[in-house]
Scaffold this motif. Structure first.
Motif, short mmCIF file in Angstrom:
data_model
loop_
_atom_site.label_atom_id
_atom_site.label_comp_id
_atom_site.label_asym_id
_atom_site.label_seq_id
_atom_site.Cartn_x
_atom_site.Cartn_y
_atom_site.Cartn_z
N ARG A 1 -27.80 14.02 54.70
CA ARG A 1 -26.37 14.37 54.72
C ARG A 1 -25.99 15.24 53.54
NH1 ARG A 1 -22.89 9.19 55.17
NH2 ARG A 1 -24.55 8.20 53.98
N ARG A 2 -26.95 15.49 52.61
CA ARG A 2 -26.70 16.28 51.40
C ARG A 2 -25.46 15.78 50.69
NH1 ARG A 2 -28.95 21.43 50.81
NH2 ARG A 2 -26.99 22.37 50.15
N MET A 3 -25.42 14.47 50.45
CA MET A 3 -24.29 13.93 49.69
C MET A 3 -24.75 12.74 48.88
SD MET A 3 -22.20 11.77 52.50
CE MET A 3 -21.51 10.85 51.17
N LYS A 4 -23.95 12.41 47.87
CA LYS A 4 -24.30 11.27 47.04
C LYS A 4 -23.53 10.05 47.52
CE LYS A 4 -26.01 13.02 42.71
NZ LYS A 4 -25.95 12.85 41.25
N MET A 5 -24.25 8.95 47.60
CA MET A 5 -23.61 7.70 48.02
C MET A 5 -23.35 6.86 46.78
SD MET A 5 -26.15 6.79 51.14
CE MET A 5 -27.58 7.05 50.12
N SER A 6 -22.13 6.30 46.70
CA SER A 6 -21.84 5.37 45.61
C SER A 6 -22.02 3.95 46.13
CB SER A 6 -20.40 5.55 45.13
OG SER A 6 -20.23 6.84 44.59
N ILE A 7 -22.95 3.25 45.53
CA ILE A 7 -23.15 1.84 45.90
C ILE A 7 -22.67 1.04 44.70
CG2 ILE A 7 -24.85 0.08 46.49
CD1 ILE A 7 -26.29 3.15 47.21
N ILE A 8 -21.58 0.31 44.93
CA ILE A 8 -20.98 -0.45 43.84
C ILE A 8 -21.06 -1.92 44.20
CG2 ILE A 8 -18.87 -0.80 42.48
CD1 ILE A 8 -17.97 1.97 43.43
N SER A 9 -21.62 -2.71 43.33
CA SER A 9 -21.72 -4.14 43.64
C SER A 9 -21.90 -4.92 42.35
CB SER A 9 -22.90 -4.39 44.57
OG SER A 9 -23.03 -5.76 44.80
N ARG A 10 -21.20 -6.03 42.24
CA ARG A 10 -21.31 -6.85 41.04
C ARG A 10 -22.76 -7.28 40.82
NH1 ARG A 10 -17.48 -6.19 37.28
NH2 ARG A 10 -15.42 -6.20 38.22
N THR A 11 -23.48 -7.46 41.94
CA THR A 11 -24.85 -7.94 41.80
C THR A 11 -25.80 -6.82 41.37
OG1 THR A 11 -26.34 -9.55 42.77
CG2 THR A 11 -25.80 -7.65 44.13
N LEU B 1 -20.95 17.62 44.02
CA LEU B 1 -21.66 18.84 43.58
C LEU B 1 -23.15 18.56 43.47
CD1 LEU B 1 -19.19 20.18 40.85
CD2 LEU B 1 -19.90 21.40 42.92
N GLY B 2 -23.46 17.39 42.93
CA GLY B 2 -24.88 17.01 42.79
C GLY B 2 -25.55 16.92 44.14
N GLY B 3 -24.79 16.39 45.14
CA GLY B 3 -25.35 16.22 46.48
C GLY B 3 -25.57 17.55 47.16
N ILE B 4 -24.62 18.46 47.02
CA ILE B 4 -24.68 19.72 47.76
C ILE B 4 -25.51 20.79 47.02
CG2 ILE B 4 -23.25 21.67 48.57
CD1 ILE B 4 -21.17 19.57 49.41
N TYR B 5 -25.32 20.89 45.69
CA TYR B 5 -26.04 21.94 44.93
C TYR B 5 -27.28 21.39 44.23
CZ TYR B 5 -22.05 25.14 45.52
OH TYR B 5 -21.08 25.95 46.01
N ASP B 6 -27.45 20.05 44.23
CA ASP B 6 -28.53 19.40 43.50
C ASP B 6 -28.55 19.85 42.03
OD1 ASP B 6 -30.55 17.63 43.11
OD2 ASP B 6 -32.14 18.90 43.95
N VAL B 7 -27.34 19.90 41.48
CA VAL B 7 -27.21 20.33 40.08
C VAL B 7 -27.18 19.08 39.19
CG1 VAL B 7 -24.70 20.36 40.24
CG2 VAL B 7 -25.83 21.72 38.47
N GLY B 8 -27.68 19.22 37.94
CA GLY B 8 -27.71 18.09 37.02
C GLY B 8 -26.31 17.51 36.79
N PRO C 1 -24.89 28.47 41.61
CA PRO C 1 -25.32 29.79 42.06
C PRO C 1 -24.21 30.54 42.79
CG PRO C 1 -26.26 28.08 43.45
CD PRO C 1 -25.60 27.39 42.32
N ASP C 2 -23.38 29.85 43.58
CA ASP C 2 -22.30 30.51 44.32
C ASP C 2 -21.21 29.51 44.62
OD1 ASP C 2 -22.67 29.23 47.14
OD2 ASP C 2 -24.70 29.85 46.50
N ASP C 3 -20.06 29.98 45.11
CA ASP C 3 -18.94 29.07 45.35
C ASP C 3 -18.73 28.76 46.83
OD1 ASP C 3 -17.99 31.46 46.23
OD2 ASP C 3 -16.11 31.40 45.08
N THR C 4 -19.71 29.09 47.67
CA THR C 4 -19.52 28.88 49.10
C THR C 4 -19.45 27.39 49.46
OG1 THR C 4 -21.92 28.99 49.35
CG2 THR C 4 -20.66 31.01 49.83
N GLY C 5 -20.03 26.55 48.65
CA GLY C 5 -20.06 25.11 48.97
C GLY C 5 -18.82 24.37 48.51
#
Lengths: 413, 380
Positions: free
Chosen positions: B156-166, B267-274, B342-346
């Motif tokens: 999906r080219r996206m970052k998932m946030s998994i939040i859990s107390r455990t 941005l990290g998910g789509i451009y894989d930028v640090g 690299p570009d702003d298309t995303g």
């Protein structure tokens, strides 16, 4: 998924760092697996055990019940027998029964068998018992596995079969003997008639008292011959009863007709105290199809036997307060009609009951019967497609029950 | 005041505490450790030191290093497989945010099964996780402290946030000496990430007196010690950065973040930028955007950044933002996204994705996709 998340979810008040116990987790998994397997095995074994139709018990060395199967509950009606002694439940005894196969199995370490009669729910039931010591158990607490198979019906059937077979053989023998005897009897009878005719021709030449004496002797020979021929005919009737006349026979009116012709029997001095009770189906009663004469003969025979059994001096003295009673019943049940004659007389032991329907068997004193009555009854009832059965206890009385096929549309002529 | 919750791992802090790693692992029940790290940390020599420590203590270990920047779902699944196959017990994560988040993802899958996608969102993990021991080698991610785990879904080219107390690690050993091998660029990016944690969690709608103090102190320490740390890696300055990073973690783990991190994740998910590289451009823009809804707090941050205040709250807030831009420029951190991407298309896709991110939920100002796109353009 993310759309559902709320601020409360992020705060996570009801969530916390959960403890993790690796070994426990793995052993729980292993245990769960093992549990599922043993549960499966248990179900399989339980299915097999439930398929067993015999009473099954595991007993301790003191004969206390440790485990039973469902047949036990159904047979004994006891719901929680665990901890109770076997002999308490089956015999209501405080001590083990003599010849207990379970004890023998425990003592010898070998499989032991026994046949026994238990009184369960008011019925005497015969059981074949197999006791096997359970060696897989701890030797300090020996156990024994007991199977009890109810063979009552089997034994009854076996007895009936043996009886029928015996009767067939005896019937064939009797027919043969009767036939063989019939010829010499005919000769004796014929020559006697010849002698009688010769004697009549010599009447003038003989002194009157000699003539009279010889004539009387010849008459006696002829009469006795006739009696022998009657007996032989009865035997032949027994071996192959023939219907002279088949008609619709309502049992209750049959009983009343028989009573009319048995006046002399009922009013004999030794029967004067006997009370006759009738418990007849209303009206003419349930009907069957048969030979009126033959069935009357059966009833007459049973009635005579009952009266003999209750008569004083026949092996028993009447106790004070004892009323000799004979009860005749008729009723319909299922596809059968029934006629029973019961008495509270001397009764018979099991050995005699077994021989009851054999020809020439009698418990009566010499001269009171020739022993073809009940065997004739037997073959008559069989020829009508019925059965005759007897229940008897010494000192308690006997009950003879005749079952005949009910009259239905199908067998109506 | 609303009900709040504040939970942290055991935090062991101090130079040389790295050596306590085997002892701590044993305390968590270790016999066969899964050591998670990455090639960068290997090159720095810390992995060898870690295995030396384990060997000296007689502990067995399995090493897993398939971690990349913006850790991926596939690496997490593979790690969980290794854990199960090797019958490991305690997971020891050694490195920056990527190895630690990978280790958390592995722990989540080992304890709960299924795919990591199943647990996206808050508190979807219902079963216990294997014990997790973290040793951060950067001063910034805060992942060693937090209940957050950010994993990239490659499909999906996206970052998932998994939040859990455990997901909160059991123990975090923060040894400032481990940051000594970081180069200036990594030190800078990590510290700016930590600064963004501190600022955004301070402004968060879930911030509480327990997190606000940590956040402001963290901002203060980073402003004062980052230049010295970057320029000559003074041990004292690096130690302060480690403290600041840990404090920022304490704050954001409990208070959450804001749209700056929503955008950074996407941005990290789509451009894989640090991850660290985009905050210097995004943070000032996001602070300006949020100022309308939390002026007093923004003024507080302004004071903290500048070490003083201007005539009124708005001026102080604006002053702080301007000071921060100059601060970043002075240190050589990019203040324009165009320098990193690299570009702003995303960017339209980024703004839509960021709207869905869990971090958007705690932002003081509720945005719509158009506003987020405008933020990106402003930071371009």
């Amino acid at each position: 998924m993310r759309a559902e998340t709320t601020l409360q979810d992020i705060i996570g008040l009801e969530h916390t760092k959960l403890g993790f116990f690796q070994e426990l987790r793995l052993s729980i998994e292993a245990l769960r697996q093992a549990h599922a397997e043993s549960e499966q095995r248990r179900r399989e074994i339980s299915t097999i055990l439930d398929g067993i139709t015999d009473v099954m018990m595991v007993l301790s060395d003191t004969l206390r019940i440790i485990a039973v199967n469902h047949v036990f509950h159904e047979t004994t009606g006891v719901s929680a027998p665990e901890g109770v002694c076997c002999h308490r439940i089956f015999r209501n005894r405080d001590t083990p029964c003599p010849d207990c196969p379970a004890l023998r199995a425990l003592n010898t370490g070998a499989v032991c068998r026994e046949t026994a009669i238990f009184r369960l729910n008011g019925d005497n039931r015969q059981f074949e018992i197999v006791a096997s010591p359970l060696t897989a158990y701890d030797a300090s607490a020996p156990r024994v596995l007991v199977f009890k198979r109810d063979v009552t019906a089997e034994k009854e059937l076996q007895a009936k079969y043996l009886q029928a077979e015996k009767m067939a053989t005896v019937g064939m023998l009797a027919a043969g003997v009767a036939h063989e005897i019939n010829n010499p009897l005919t000769s004796i009878s014929g020559f006697t008639e010849g002698l009688r005719r010769t004697l009549r021709r010599c009447e003038e030449r003989l002194p009157a008292e000699i003539y009279a004496g010889v004539a009387e002797d010849l008459d006696t020979i002829r009469d006795e011959c006739k009696r022998c021929q009657d007996i032989v005919r009865a035997l032949l009737t027994f071996s192959r009863p023939q219907f002279s006349c088949v008609s619709v026979l309502p049992l209750s009116s049959l009983v009343r007709d028989v009573l009319k012709i048995s006046h002399s029997l009922l009013h004999r001095p030794e029967n004067r105290n006997t009370r006759l009770e009738l418990d007849l189906a209303p009206g003419d009663g349930p009907a069957t199809l048969g030979d009126e004469g033959h069935l009357k003969q059966v009833l007459l025979n049973l009635l005579a036997n009952a009266l003999d059994a209750t008569a004083a001096g026949n092996g028993m003295e009447h106790a004070p307060g004892y009323t000799p009673t004979v009860v005749i019943r008729t009723w319909a049940e299922g596809d059968g009609v029934y006629l029973s004659v019961s008495d509270n007389g001397c009764g018979m032991d099991a050995e005699n009951v077994g021989k009851l329907f054999e020809p020439f068997f009698t418990t009566k004193k010499a001269g009171r019967g020739i022993g073809v009555g009940l065997s004739t009854c037997y073959s008559i009832v069989r020829a009508h497609g019925g059965e005759i059965s007897v229940r008897s206890d010494p000192g308690q009385g006997s009950c003879f029950t005749v079952r005949l096929p009910a009259l239905t549309e199908g067998n109506h002529v | 005041m609303p009900i709040t919750k504040y939970a942290l791992p055991d935090i062991i802090f101090g130079p040389g505490t790295f050596a306590r790693m085997p002892l701590c692992a044993r305390q968590l029940g270790a016999q066969r450790v899964l050591l998670v790290s990455d090639p960068g940390v290997e090159r720095a020599g810390w992995v060898e030191q870690a295995t030396d420590l384990l060997r000296a203590d007689g502990l067995e270990w399995v090493y897993y290093n398939e971690c990349v920047s913006n850790p991926r779902d596939t690496a997490v699944a593979r790690g969980a497989e290794v854990y199960r196959e090797e019958r490991a017990d305690v997971i020891v994560a050694l490195g920056g945010g990527s190895p630690i988040d990978t280790a958390k993802g592995i722990a989540a899958l080992v304890g709960n099964g299924g795919r990591i996608q199943d647990y996206e969102g808050a508190n979807k993990l219902r079963k216990p996780l294997p014990p997790l021991l973290c040793l951060p080698t950067t001063a910034g991610s805060g992942s060693d402290i937090s209940q957050f785990c950010i994993i990239t879904d490659r499909k999906r080219r996206m970052k998932m946030s998994i939040i859990s107390r455990t997901l909160t690690p059991n123990i975090s050993i923060v040894d400032p000496l481990l940051t000594h091998t970081c180069d200036a660029r990594l030190l800078l990016a990590s510290a700016i990430d930590a600064l963004a944690h501190a600022v955004e969690s301070y402004l968060s709608v879930l911030s509480s007196p327990f997190t606000e103090g940590q956040a402001l102190e963290s901002v203060d320490r980073i402003m004062r010690f980052l230049p010295a740390a970057v320029q000559d890696k003074k041990p004292e300055a690096l130690e302060r950065l480690s403290i600041a990073s840990t404090q920022a973690g304490m704050s954001f783990s409990n208070a959450g973040l804001g749209v700056g991190h929503s955008l950074a994740h996407t941005l990290g998910g789509i451009y894989d930028v640090g991850h660290g590289a985009v905050h210097s451009a995004l943070l000032p823009v996001v602070m300006e955007y949020n100022m309308r809804d939390c002026l007093e707090k923004m003024a507080g941050i302004g004071r903290c950044i500048m070490g003083g205040e201007l005539s009124n709250a708005e001026d102080t807030a604006r002053g702080g933002i301007e000071y921060l831009r100059n601060f970043f420029t002075r240190l050589g951190a990019p203040v324009r996204l165009s320098r990193v991407l690299p570009d702003d298309t995303g960017l339209p896709a980024v703004s839509v994705g960021a709207l869905q991110d869990v971090c958007t939920l705690t932002n003081p100002r509720t945005p719509h996709a158009g506003e987020l796109l405008a933020l990106c353009r402003e930071a371009w």
